[in-house]
Design an enzyme around this catalytic site. Structure first.
Site, PDB file in Angstrom:
ATOM      1  N   THR A  12      32.249 -42.812  14.854  1.00 23.22           N
ATOM      2  CA  THR A  12      31.167 -43.710  15.265  1.00 23.22           C
ATOM      3  C   THR A  12      29.906 -42.964  15.721  1.00 23.22           C
ATOM      4  O   THR A  12      29.617 -41.905  15.192  1.00 23.22           O
ATOM      5  CB  THR A  12      31.701 -44.669  16.345  1.00 23.22           C
ATOM      6  OG1 THR A  12      32.300 -43.901  17.386  1.00 23.22           O
ATOM      7  CG2 THR A  12      32.765 -45.606  15.783  1.00 23.22           C
TER       8      THR A  12
ATOM      9  N   LYS B 292      34.784 -50.174   0.489  1.00 19.55           N
ATOM     10  CA  LYS B 292      33.565 -50.981   0.583  1.00 19.55           C
ATOM     11  C   LYS B 292      32.415 -50.036   0.865  1.00 19.55           C
ATOM     12  O   LYS B 292      32.271 -49.510   1.966  1.00 19.55           O
ATOM     13  CB  LYS B 292      33.638 -52.002   1.732  1.00 19.55           C
ATOM     14  CG  LYS B 292      32.423 -52.932   1.698  1.00 19.55           C
ATOM     15  CD  LYS B 292      32.120 -53.578   3.031  1.00 19.55           C
ATOM     16  CE  LYS B 292      31.134 -52.805   3.856  1.00 19.55           C
ATOM     17  NZ  LYS B 292      29.773 -52.697   3.325  1.00 19.55           N
TER      18      LYS B 292
ATOM     19  N   GLU C 257      21.735 -43.771  20.836  1.00 19.71           N
ATOM     20  CA  GLU C 257      21.536 -43.204  19.501  1.00 19.71           C
ATOM     21  C   GLU C 257      20.338 -43.888  18.834  1.00 19.71           C
ATOM     22  O   GLU C 257      20.322 -45.105  18.677  1.00 19.71           O
ATOM     23  CB  GLU C 257      22.797 -43.424  18.658  1.00 19.71           C
ATOM     24  CG  GLU C 257      22.713 -42.774  17.298  1.00 19.71           C
ATOM     25  CD  GLU C 257      24.024 -42.842  16.533  1.00 19.71           C
ATOM     26  OE1 GLU C 257      24.679 -43.893  16.564  1.00 19.71           O
ATOM     27  OE2 GLU C 257      24.387 -41.826  15.908  1.00 19.71           O
TER      28      GLU C 257
ATOM     29  N   SER D 203      28.506 -47.460  13.328  1.00 23.64           N
ATOM     30  CA  SER D 203      28.069 -47.527  14.724  1.00 23.64           C
ATOM     31  C   SER D 203      29.263 -47.671  15.676  1.00 23.64           C
ATOM     32  O   SER D 203      30.332 -48.154  15.292  1.00 23.64           O
ATOM     33  CB  SER D 203      27.133 -48.728  14.918  1.00 23.64           C
ATOM     34  OG  SER D 203      27.883 -49.925  14.876  1.00 23.64           O
TER      35      SER D 203
ATOM     36  N   CYS E 142      25.112 -38.476  12.093  1.00 17.79           N
ATOM     37  CA  CYS E 142      25.802 -38.466  13.378  1.00 17.79           C
ATOM     38  C   CYS E 142      25.904 -37.055  13.943  1.00 17.79           C
ATOM     39  O   CYS E 142      26.364 -36.876  15.060  1.00 17.79           O
ATOM     40  CB  CYS E 142      27.176 -39.098  13.251  1.00 17.79           C
ATOM     41  SG  CYS E 142      28.238 -38.214  12.125  1.00 17.79           S
TER      42      CYS E 142
ATOM     43  N   PHE F 275      25.627 -46.131   5.565  1.00 21.79           N
ATOM     44  CA  PHE F 275      24.494 -45.955   4.637  1.00 21.79           C
ATOM     45  C   PHE F 275      23.957 -44.525   4.604  1.00 21.79           C
ATOM     46  O   PHE F 275      23.270 -44.138   3.681  1.00 21.79           O
ATOM     47  CB  PHE F 275      23.346 -46.908   5.024  1.00 21.79           C
ATOM     48  CG  PHE F 275      22.511 -46.411   6.180  1.00 21.79           C
ATOM     49  CD1 PHE F 275      21.404 -45.598   5.965  1.00 21.79           C
ATOM     50  CD2 PHE F 275      22.850 -46.709   7.499  1.00 21.79           C
ATOM     51  CE1 PHE F 275      20.653 -45.118   7.019  1.00 21.79           C
ATOM     52  CE2 PHE F 275      22.104 -46.242   8.560  1.00 21.79           C
ATOM     53  CZ  PHE F 275      21.000 -45.436   8.325  1.00 21.79           C
TER      54      PHE F 275
END
Lengths: 147, 502
Positions: free
Chosen positions: B259, B183, B397, B236, B292, B159
């Site tokens: 990730t 997707k 995180e 994640s 990230c 997102f």
């Protein structure tokens, strides 16, 4: 005016206002019509040049949201209204003030954003140099008129 | 100062893009997409099921044989057209991202630019995809390597960068002759819908790119479907490692799972205070901390109290001046977080840290917002001091605008702190000392290193690296040349030919 988007939107308005001012000047003082129209064109070119520099360099990694921290819009606002009976000398003084403010914005903006964004300060510096050149041209027009 | 015009005027139920057509998902489950700044609904997104994904994969599978035979130079021409079309829609795409995600317009434009850069790099595919050869490996025998596409690739996007992240993969996948099923995140599906409208306009053959909206069912179908040859995932560590990497690799697929992260910003006492402090604002609070590569732990090196006080005074002063609000307002420097549950999660981390003995330098839990917007998703930046590296707030995180201030004696200790953390995505040093910078880049075990750069984001023509719990797989995303690191290697197979003619 801390963010790049705010500073460059302001710059864009500044250049557009200045361009319109010179177009009005060209109608009012037809002896120098071509000169003033060329100034208007130059202001619009600068508007595009700086916007392009921003659009091409802006990335999420650059500190765009903080690049112009501390710049105050009121310091660079210009007034472009031409009074009906304005003399050539006063019009040139007004034009010089507009160029001074534009120059100050570009120099301060370039200094402030240096190290944060690269092509933008460079573009602003080029605009500042050309603004200085235009200011000299205005002074030369004024001298010629006095002679 | 202006609030820019919103480009989304109508609330539509989004469709899937399959085989060159816009089709309704075969589901009754529809969710609202909410602008996190205004809390207004901007779209409705279907939770597609396995049947929708099957349709998309089948279309991609059928399109593959013809597409792989399309000359690379022709495939590149589609990408040149895509680049032109994206430039034309630059501002609209950027404003859509601000509406769906909440980021500021400067940040959205940055994201759009980064996405376009991927397309630009992929335009070089005729050169990037070249193999290599050697004559006379034995007398009269030549050997050469061809790079060939594999088939259908899937992508599961996060997102936090709704427009850019799918473009880390899509242009390279199709440029190399593969076909693609995406997707998008169902939280932020609008900019990908716009992108696929553009992909449709440039005239790509049906089935080359496909997009299916949805959630878990779409993911589980993609990662286990026999016709999917590889999966790109960003999200994640839990999902990337335990679900995507394990399942997809068990099904024989190539996987690149980028990730989680916990990034350390190492501040040496010889840094340029003002520039470093401003870079920290973007690093920690840019994208509202939802990236990230964000700074998470600010490590001040040395015992110089004068430096510490001067530096932190500058940090606090800049942080207090950050304008928080709707990203389409040009004054705004930090937008909301994406959703109320994300906000709640961040607050829980902050409160946990206080329970563990940290103290507030700035408490951002009760936000001050520019403009008449509900505070549902807003936070102000938070700065915590007296943080130690073993605390939960320093190790996990958070994905929000929280800065943990940690002090350490020297650079060796600072590097050790980075290594104690399970993640290895990015870390930066701020210094005017070249030897310190070199030592740091040499020793630190993270994939992306910044030297006087707060967000060490690799450009499109370099791989986006990551180590330890920040990456699972063997080929990183994006990037071009050098030994087929990154995307070109991921999306192609080496075929070795040894030839002799009598």
């Amino acid at each position: 005016m801390d963010t790049a988007t705010a500073a460059l939107s302001f710059h864009s308005q500044l250049q557009e206002q200045a361009a319109k001012f010179y177009e009005k000047l060209a109608h009012r003082f037809v002896d120098n019509k071509e000169k003033f129209l060329s100034f208007a064109k130059e202001h619009r070119k600068h508007q595009k040049d700086v916007q392009r520099a921003y659009n091409y360099i802006i990335t999420d990694a650059m500190e765009a949201c903080f690049a112009f921290e501390g710049m105050n819009e009121d310091d660079y606002k210009i007034f472009t209204e031409l009074k009906e009976n304005i003399t050539f000398t006063d019009a040139m003084k007004l034009a010089t003030t507009i160029e001074d403010k534009t120059y100050n914005f570009c120099v301060d903006g370039a200094e402030r954003s240096k190290g944060m964004l690269h092509d933008v300060p460079e573009a602003l510096e080029i605009v500042a140099k050309r603004t200085l050149r235009r200011k000299q041209a205005l002074q030369s027009l004024l001298r010629k008129k006095k002679l | 100062m202006t609030v820019l015009e919103e480009p989304i005027k109508e609330v539509l139920t989004l469709k899937n893009y399959i085989n060159g057509e816009w089709v309704e998902a075969k589901t009754d489950e529809i969710r609202d997409v909410v602008n996190p700044a205004t809390m207004k609904i901007i779209a409705r997104v279907p939770r597609s099921g396995a049947e929708d994904v099957d349709d998309a994969i089948q279309a991609a599978h059928e399109a593959f044989p013809k597409w792989r035979r399309t000359p690379p130079v022709t495939r590149a021409r589609y990408l040149f057209r895509l680049k032109t079309a994206l430039e034309e829609c630059f501002e609209e795409l950027s404003r859509i991202q601000t509406m769906e995600h909440g980021k500021t317009i400067d940040e959205s434009r940055g994201e759009t630019r980064r996405g376009i850069e991927m397309v630009e790099v992929a335009c070089g595919i005729p050169s990037l995809m070249m193999g290599y050869n050697l004559e006379d490996i034995a007398r009269g025998i030549d050997e050469y390597v061809l790079r060939q596409p594999l088939g259908v690739f899937g992508c599961i996007a996060p997102f936090n960068f709704p427009f850019m992240v799918p473009l880390w993969f899509l242009p390279f996948a199709i440029a190399t002759g593969n076909t693609f099923v995406l997707k998008p995140s169902s939280e932020v599906p609008n900019s990908q819908t716009k992108l696929h409208e553009i992909l449709d306009e440039i005239g790509l053959p049906p089935g080359v790119v496909n997009m299916v909206h949805g959630g878990r069912e779409v993911v589980s179908t993609l990662i286990s479907h026999p016709d999917i040859r590889g999966i790109s995932f960003v999200g994640s560590t839990h999902i990337g490692k335990n679900i995507v990497y394990k399942t997809a690799s068990a099904h024989g697929k190539r996987v690149q799972a980028q990730t989680g992260a916990k990034n350390y910003m190492i501040i040496m006492p010889d840094c340029d205070i003002d520039r470093t402090a401003r870079a920290m604002m973007t690093s920690f609070f840019g994208n509202t901390g939802q990236r990230c590569l964000s700074g998470a732990n600010l490590v001040i090196v040395g015992e110089d109290a004068v430096f510490y006080n001067r530096f932190m005074k500058s940090i606090v002063s800049y942080t207090k001046r950050i304008n928080v609000g709707y990203g389409l307002d040009e004054r705004v420097q930090m937008g909301p977080v994406r959703s109320p549950d994300k906000k709640q999660r961040i607050i829980e981390y902050i409160e946990g840290a206080i329970d563990d003995g940290c103290k507030f330098m700035i408490d951002g839990r009760k936000p001050k917002i520019l403009g008449p917007y509900p505070d549902t998703c807003f936070l102000n930046p938070t700065i915590l001091k007296d943080v130690t590296n073993d605390m939960k707030v320093a190790q996990e995180e958070i994905f929000g605008p929280v800065m943990n201030v940690i002090r350490t004696k020297n650079l060796d200790d600072a590097i050790a702190l980075v290594h104690e953390n399970p993640y290895g995505n990015a870390s930066s040093i701020f210094t005017s000392n070249g030897a310190a910078a070199r030592k740091f880049q040499y020793e630190v075990e993270v994939g992306n290193v910044g030297i006087n750069i707060g967000i060490a984001a690799p450009m499109a023509f370099f791989p986006f690296s990551g180590m330890k719990d920040s990456f699972f797989g063997d080929r990183h995303g994006q990037g071009g040349g050098h030994g087929f690191e990154g995307a070109i290697g991921f999306y192609t197979e080496s075929k070795v030919v040894i030839s002799r003619w009598w």
